[in-house]
Structure formats: C-alpha cells, structure tokens
Design an enzyme around this catalytic site. Structure first.
Site, short mmCIF file in Angstrom:
data_model
loop_
_atom_site.label_atom_id
_atom_site.label_comp_id
_atom_site.label_asym_id
_atom_site.label_seq_id
_atom_site.Cartn_x
_atom_site.Cartn_y
_atom_site.Cartn_z
N LEU A 70 0.81 -1.21 0.00
CA LEU A 70 0.00 0.00 0.00
C LEU A 70 0.85 1.26 0.00
CD1 LEU A 70 -2.69 -1.07 2.64
CD2 LEU A 70 -2.71 -1.45 0.16
N CYS A 123 1.17 3.74 6.54
CA CYS A 123 0.80 2.39 6.12
C CYS A 123 1.55 1.29 6.89
CB CYS A 123 1.07 2.20 4.63
SG CYS A 123 0.11 3.28 3.56
N SER A 136 -8.20 -1.30 9.45
CA SER A 136 -8.48 -2.59 8.80
C SER A 136 -9.93 -2.94 9.06
CB SER A 136 -7.58 -3.68 9.38
OG SER A 136 -8.01 -4.97 8.97
N TYR A 141 -4.54 -8.07 16.62
CA TYR A 141 -4.62 -7.27 15.41
C TYR A 141 -5.89 -6.42 15.39
CZ TYR A 141 -4.48 -6.10 10.44
OH TYR A 141 -4.45 -5.42 9.24
N LYS A 195 -6.07 -2.25 15.49
CA LYS A 195 -6.69 -1.48 14.42
C LYS A 195 -7.96 -0.76 14.89
CE LYS A 195 -3.73 -2.31 11.15
NZ LYS A 195 -2.91 -1.21 10.57
N PHE A 220 -6.19 -7.35 0.62
CA PHE A 220 -5.49 -6.72 -0.49
C PHE A 220 -4.27 -7.53 -0.91
CE2 PHE A 220 -8.22 -3.24 -0.06
CZ PHE A 220 -7.95 -2.28 -1.03
#
Length: 255
Positions: free
Chosen positions: A17, A87, A150, A163, A167, A196
């Site tokens: 990204l 990012c 995310s 995670y 986020k 992604f």
C-alpha cells in the site's frame, strides 16, 4: 489540498500500500519521503527520481520518527510537510488458548499493539507538530494525516484479538484527533482496507487466499494497492473528508 509540488511522508513505503501511494503521488507531481526499515525503499526512491528520498525509521521510536519528519520538512522546502500516509504495521494471528490448552503469548500481543497502535500515535503526533507550523492554505488547511486501519477493527476473525484491537484503536483515534487538530487546520482520516494484494498475504496458503477473494461480494478478488492509493489521493484533495474511517473492502464482512 493540491498534490503537485507538495511533500508527503509515507510509512511502510517499501512495498504494498505504501509503495503504491508513493508512486501515485509522484505521478501527480508530488514529492515523497519513503519511510521504512526495509532496504527496498532505496531502489524505489531511485526509480521515482528526484521527487523521492528514502529514510529508515522505526515507527515506534520517537527519535527515529522525529528525524524522518524533519527530513520530510526539509524535502518540502518552503512549504514543509503537507501530509502523512501511514501504512506501516504488522499482522498477527494467535488464539487466546491454543489447541494444546496453552494461553496466548503476552509479549506477542503487546508487540502488535505497540507497532500498530502506539506506532500510529507516534507518527501522528510528530507529523502534526511539524504541519502546525505550515502557512495556512485554502480554508486554513495546513496538513492531512491518513492512517491505515483494517476491516478487522469491525469484524475480526478468530485469532485476531491483538490485530483487531490494535486497528480498532486506530479507528478510535480518528475522530478525537480530527477534532483536536482542526484548530491547526489539519485533517485526520483513516482507511480500513479489506483483503489486499500485499506482501502480508504472502504467508497465507493459496486456497485460503482464494476463499478470501470469493468472500468479497464484488468484485470477487483481492483489492489492489493502486485502489488504496487512489482513495488516499482523493482524501488529500477533498477537504470535506475529515474525522472519518472509510472501509475499502468490496463489501466483505469477515466471519
């Protein structure tokens, strides 16, 4: 805010990204400071030409990120640092209790939160302090911060406690930061990407990647880094985008 002749600091810029954002901004006439711990930022900076410079820095280090921000201000000349696209981050998967009945590793959890959440705060605070010194542009704008959240912040899967929490913290900071920094003319936004095509997907088996792609309502594929970069570009140029988190996921809702 215009991209042409403006300078942007991009963390996690070596690939995925971040690299896509750097390429997009340079194509639009902007200048970029590529920030990463990977040596891959050097060939990318060389390929992008005089518009780009590479700086190695750990996003969790106040000293190293301060040096990166100062390099960006210098690279920006009289206009200084116009914006940040943050990012950099890590993915972690660990169940609270594993198949052998053992509890999750606490240090691993703390590391994920330290990098994804504390690192985001660190980058944001240092960049905001620098951009607050900019001359006010149209509408009094002095800068823009784009963080990366995310979809796991909203519908994390099994094993994503660390995670998802990290986020979700990025999501939670967006509005209060935007409110606070409004007096300095600095906007704060976050993008919450779904699945992604990035190096982070490299460790996932092909069949699992295929299943994730099929779970996207439309289009039934993984997102492309360029699509993330296009959204970041729109956030930069559209001054009414502020204090919000935008899901970029093709409509996927994780199970």
């Amino acid at each position: 805010m215009h991209i042409e002749s403006r300078t942007f600091l991009i963390t996690g810029a070596a690939s995925g990204l971040g690299a896509a954002c750097a390429e997009r901004l340079v194509e639009g006439g902007g200048r970029v400071v590529l920030c990463d711990l990977s040596d891959a930022i050097d060939p990318l900076a060389e390929r992008l030409g005089d518009a780009a410079i590479a700086v190695r820095a750990d996003i969790t280090s106040g000293e190293q990120m301060q040096s990166a921000v100062e390099a960006a201000v210098t690279h920006g000349g009289e206009q200084g640092l116009a914006g940040v696209i943050h990012c950099a981050g890590v993915v972690s998967v660990a169940k609270l209790v594993d198949r052998h009945g053992q509890p999750a590793d606490l240090e691993s959890y703390a590391r994920t939160v330290q990098i994804n959440l504390v690192g985001t705060f660190n980058v944001m605070r240092l960049a905001a302090a620098a951009m607050a010194n900019n001359a006010a542009g149209e509408d009094g704008e002095r800068g823009v911060i784009i963080n990366t959240a995310s979809v796991a912040a909203f519908d994390g899967q099994v094993g994503q406690c660390a995670y998802s929490a990290s986020k979700a913290g990025v999501v939670g900071m967006s509005l209060p930061a935007a409110r606070e920094l409004s007096r300095h003319g600095i906007r704060v936004m976050a993008i919450a990407p779904g699945v992604f095509e990035t190096p982070m997907m490299g460790d996932i088996p092909d069949d699992a990647v295929s299943a994730l792609a099929q779970a996207v309502p439309f289009p039934k594929r993984l997102g492309k880094p360029l699509e993330f970069a296009r959204l970041a570009e729109q956030i930069i140029v559209n001054p009414m985008l502020n204090g919000e988190v935008i899901r970029l996921d093709g409509g996927i809702r994780m199970q």
